[in-house]
Design an enzyme around this catalytic site. Sequence first.
Site, PDB file in Angstrom:
ATOM      1  N   HIS A  98       0.872  -1.152  -0.153  1.00 19.25           N
ATOM      2  CA  HIS A  98      -0.214  -0.024  -0.099  1.00 19.25           C
ATOM      3  C   HIS A  98       0.901   1.469   0.082  1.00 19.25           C
ATOM      4  O   HIS A  98       0.405   2.257  -0.125  1.00 19.25           O
ATOM      5  CB  HIS A  98      -0.908   0.152   1.307  1.00 19.25           C
ATOM      6  CG  HIS A  98      -1.953  -1.016   1.293  1.00 19.25           C
ATOM      7  ND1 HIS A  98      -3.009  -1.183   0.369  1.00 19.25           N
ATOM      8  CD2 HIS A  98      -2.352  -1.769   2.033  1.00 19.25           C
ATOM      9  CE1 HIS A  98      -3.659  -2.308   0.622  1.00 19.25           C
ATOM     10  NE2 HIS A  98      -3.201  -3.008   1.636  1.00 19.25           N
ATOM     11  N   ASP A 130      -2.612 -10.641  -2.148  1.00 17.29           N
ATOM     12  CA  ASP A 130      -3.292 -10.183  -0.771  1.00 17.29           C
ATOM     13  C   ASP A 130      -4.580  -9.584  -1.193  1.00 17.29           C
ATOM     14  O   ASP A 130      -4.851  -9.346  -2.335  1.00 17.29           O
ATOM     15  CB  ASP A 130      -2.275  -9.049  -0.572  1.00 17.29           C
ATOM     16  CG  ASP A 130      -2.788  -8.478   0.907  1.00 17.29           C
ATOM     17  OD1 ASP A 130      -2.130  -8.571   1.835  1.00 17.29           O
ATOM     18  OD2 ASP A 130      -3.727  -7.481   0.890  1.00 17.29           O
ATOM     19  N   HIS A 177      -6.207  -7.435  -0.518  1.00 17.44           N
ATOM     20  CA  HIS A 177      -6.341  -5.782  -0.563  1.00 17.44           C
ATOM     21  C   HIS A 177      -5.507  -5.488  -1.995  1.00 17.44           C
ATOM     22  O   HIS A 177      -4.449  -6.160  -1.858  1.00 17.44           O
ATOM     23  CB  HIS A 177      -5.931  -5.075   0.620  1.00 17.44           C
ATOM     24  CG  HIS A 177      -6.455  -5.297   1.798  1.00 17.44           C
ATOM     25  ND1 HIS A 177      -5.926  -6.193   2.846  1.00 17.44           N
ATOM     26  CD2 HIS A 177      -7.744  -5.100   2.335  1.00 17.44           C
ATOM     27  CE1 HIS A 177      -6.698  -6.471   3.735  1.00 17.44           C
ATOM     28  NE2 HIS A 177      -8.058  -5.698   3.507  1.00 17.44           N
ATOM     29  N   ASP A 215      -4.342 -12.850   3.665  1.00 19.70           N
ATOM     30  CA  ASP A 215      -5.544 -12.231   4.321  1.00 19.70           C
ATOM     31  C   ASP A 215      -6.843 -12.613   3.273  1.00 19.70           C
ATOM     32  O   ASP A 215      -8.024 -12.265   3.384  1.00 19.70           O
ATOM     33  CB  ASP A 215      -5.636 -10.702   4.541  1.00 19.70           C
ATOM     34  CG  ASP A 215      -4.793 -10.196   3.674  1.00 19.70           C
ATOM     35  OD1 ASP A 215      -4.489 -10.515   2.266  1.00 19.70           O
ATOM     36  OD2 ASP A 215      -4.748  -8.964   3.882  1.00 19.70           O
TER      37      ASP A 215
HETATM   38 ZN    ZN Z   1      -3.921  -7.180   2.967  1.00 19.81          ZN
END
Ligand code: ZN
Length: 306
Positions: free
Chosen positions: A122, A158, A160, A245
Site C-alpha cells: 500500500h 493479498d 487488498h 488475508d
Molecule cells: Zn491485505
Amino acid sequence: MKKVGFIYDDIFLLHEMPLGHPESKERLIAITSALKQTDFWSKLIHLKPKRAKKEDILAVHTNSYYEKVIKFTGYYDADTFISTGSVEAAHYAAGAVLKAIDTCMTGDLDRAFCAVRPPGHHAEPNRAMGFCIFNNVAIGARYAQKLGYKKVFIIDFDVHHGNGTQHIFEEDNTVYYFSTHQSPHYPGTGADGERGREKGIGYTYNIPMHYGSGDKDYFSAFHDFLPTLVREFSPDIILVSAGYDLHANDPLAGIRVTNEGISSIVKSIIQCRSGIPSIFCLEGGYNLVSLSESVILTVKELLYYE
Ligand SMILES: [Zn+2]
C-alpha cells in the site's frame, strides 16, 4: 528439492503496534514458531536481510517522504502506526527482498520467502498507508533491474489491492503488475479497467473478486489467466506480494480461499515460468493459525514443486 531461502530477522519485531492492532509482531512469531516444528525448517537456507540503502528506497519513494518518515513516530494515517523501531525494521524489510535477489543472482537460491514486516504494497511513492511504510516489492523490482533482471513480473494475491505498487509501475512496460483482490474493499483501487497508463498500458492486470469468492474463482485467475500473461511478458524474475488475508478464516476480509486454494495458487505461480527466480514477500494475513499454515504450505511448494 529446490534451493529456497527464508529471509528473516528479529529486527522485524521492533516494529511495535498499539495493543489490538492486527498487524502485530505476533504474526511473525507465529509463523517462525510453527515453521520450526516442521521438517521444512531444516531444508530452508536461512538468511538475514541486509539494510536497504537510501538510494534503493529512493528508486520508488520521493526524497521528501523519506526524510519525513525517518523522523516520524505515531499514527501516520488512521491505521498506519510508526513506533521508534519501525523505520529501521522497514529498511530491513525492503532489504530482505534485496538479499533474496542478490542470492538468486549468484545462483545460491532458486526461490525465496521473505518473512517481513512492516508490509509494503500500500505504500505510495510519497506516503505510508495501510500498515505499509516502504514498498518492499517495488523496491525489490527496481533493484532487480539494476542487477540485470530486465523484466519483472509482480503477482499480488493479498486480499487488498496493492495501490502503491500499481501506481509506482503503471507507466512502465518493464514491470508487470498482476493483482487479485476483494472488491469493493480497502483501498478502493484495482478496478478491472485499470490497465496501466502511457507506455505502461497493458502491463497492469487486475482481477477484482467479489465478497465470498473462493478456491474456484482463484483457480480460474491463477490457472486460466495468469500463465498466459506471464508467458507473453516473458519476465526474468517473479516477485510475489504474498498476503494471506485472502484465507477463509481471515478477520479483515471476506474471501473464502482454503489451505488447498493457497497451495494451488503457489503452484500456479511456480509453474508459470520455471527456471527464473520466484521471490515471495509477506504482506497481510491476520488469523495467526491460518497465516502460519499458509506460509508452511507456501514453503512446502517452494521446496518441492518443480
Ligand atoms: Zn491485505
